[in-house]
Scaffold this active site. Sequence first.
Site, PDB file in Angstrom:
ATOM      1  N   LYS A  66       0.822  -1.206   0.000  1.00  0.00           N
ATOM      2  CA  LYS A  66       0.000   0.000   0.000  1.00  0.00           C
ATOM      3  C   LYS A  66       0.867   1.272   0.000  1.00  0.00           C
ATOM      4  CE  LYS A  66      -2.763   1.809   3.197  1.00  0.00           C
ATOM      5  NZ  LYS A  66      -3.378   1.825   4.421  1.00  0.00           N
TER       6      LYS A  66
ATOM      7  N   ASP B 244      -7.076   1.524   0.706  1.00  0.00           N
ATOM      8  CA  ASP B 244      -7.147   1.629   2.165  1.00  0.00           C
ATOM      9  C   ASP B 244      -8.563   1.263   2.602  1.00  0.00           C
ATOM     10  OD1 ASP B 244      -8.735   3.748   1.508  1.00  0.00           O
ATOM     11  OD2 ASP B 244      -7.859   5.122   2.970  1.00  0.00           O
TER      12      ASP B 244
END
Length: 212
Positions: free
Chosen positions: A120, A138
Site C-alpha cells: 500500500k 485503504d
Amino acid sequence: MNKDKRIKILSLLRDENPTPETELVYGSTFELLIAVMLSAQATDVSVNKATTKLYKIANSPEAILNLGGKGLKNYIKTIGLFNTKAANIIKTCELLIKEHDSVVPDTRPELEALPGVGRKTANVVLNTAFGQPTMAVDTHIFRLSNRIRFAPGKTVRQVEDKLIKVIPDEFILDAHHWLILHGRYICTARNPKCGACVIYDLCEFKQKKRDL
Ligand code: SF4
C-alpha cells in the site's frame, strides 16, 4: 456495476475536485515516503502535525539517522505504533543511503524491500510521487468499492486488481484520491452522507437514502 456507470461516477468526482491531492503535507519524495509510513493506522492530521516539526529539523535519510531512534521518537510519539515505525524508518534511511544514494527508488520491488514499506505504501509513493497508475486500497476505498459495487472484492488485493482493470486510463492517476476522499468524507463507514452525495443516482448501495 457497468462500465458506463463507472465512467460517469469518475467524471462526477473529477468535476467536483479536478486536481485532487493527498492530504499529507510533504515537500519531497523522501518526506512523502516517511509520511506515508507514519500514516498506517493514523490520521493524516496527526501525521502532518508531527512531520511539520520533524521535517524542519530532519528531512533527509542522513538527518534522520543523526537524530537517532530516540530523537526520532520524540517527534512521532503522538502517532500510533510509533516504536515500530521509528525502527522501520531508521532501517529504511540506512538502506536508502547504502543502496540508493539517499534517493527514494521508483520501482515497486525496490520500495517494498525497504523495512516498513508494504504494497500500500509503495502504491501511494509510486502514484503520488512518480505518477504511476497504481491504486493504494485503504479502508475507505475498500468499503466504497464494495458498498456501491464499483469494484467488489473479498480482499484488498482483489479490489486493487479490479480497480486497476476497470478504471479507464484517463482517470487512473487521480482515481485513488477521488475514491479515498469520497469514502473518507461522504460515503463514511457509519451514516454515509447520501443527501450530499454527487453520485447518489449511480450508486448501487441498496440501503442508500437521500435523507441520511
Ligand atoms: S449514495 Fe450514499 S452509499 Fe452511495 S456513494 Fe453516496 S454516500 Fe455512499
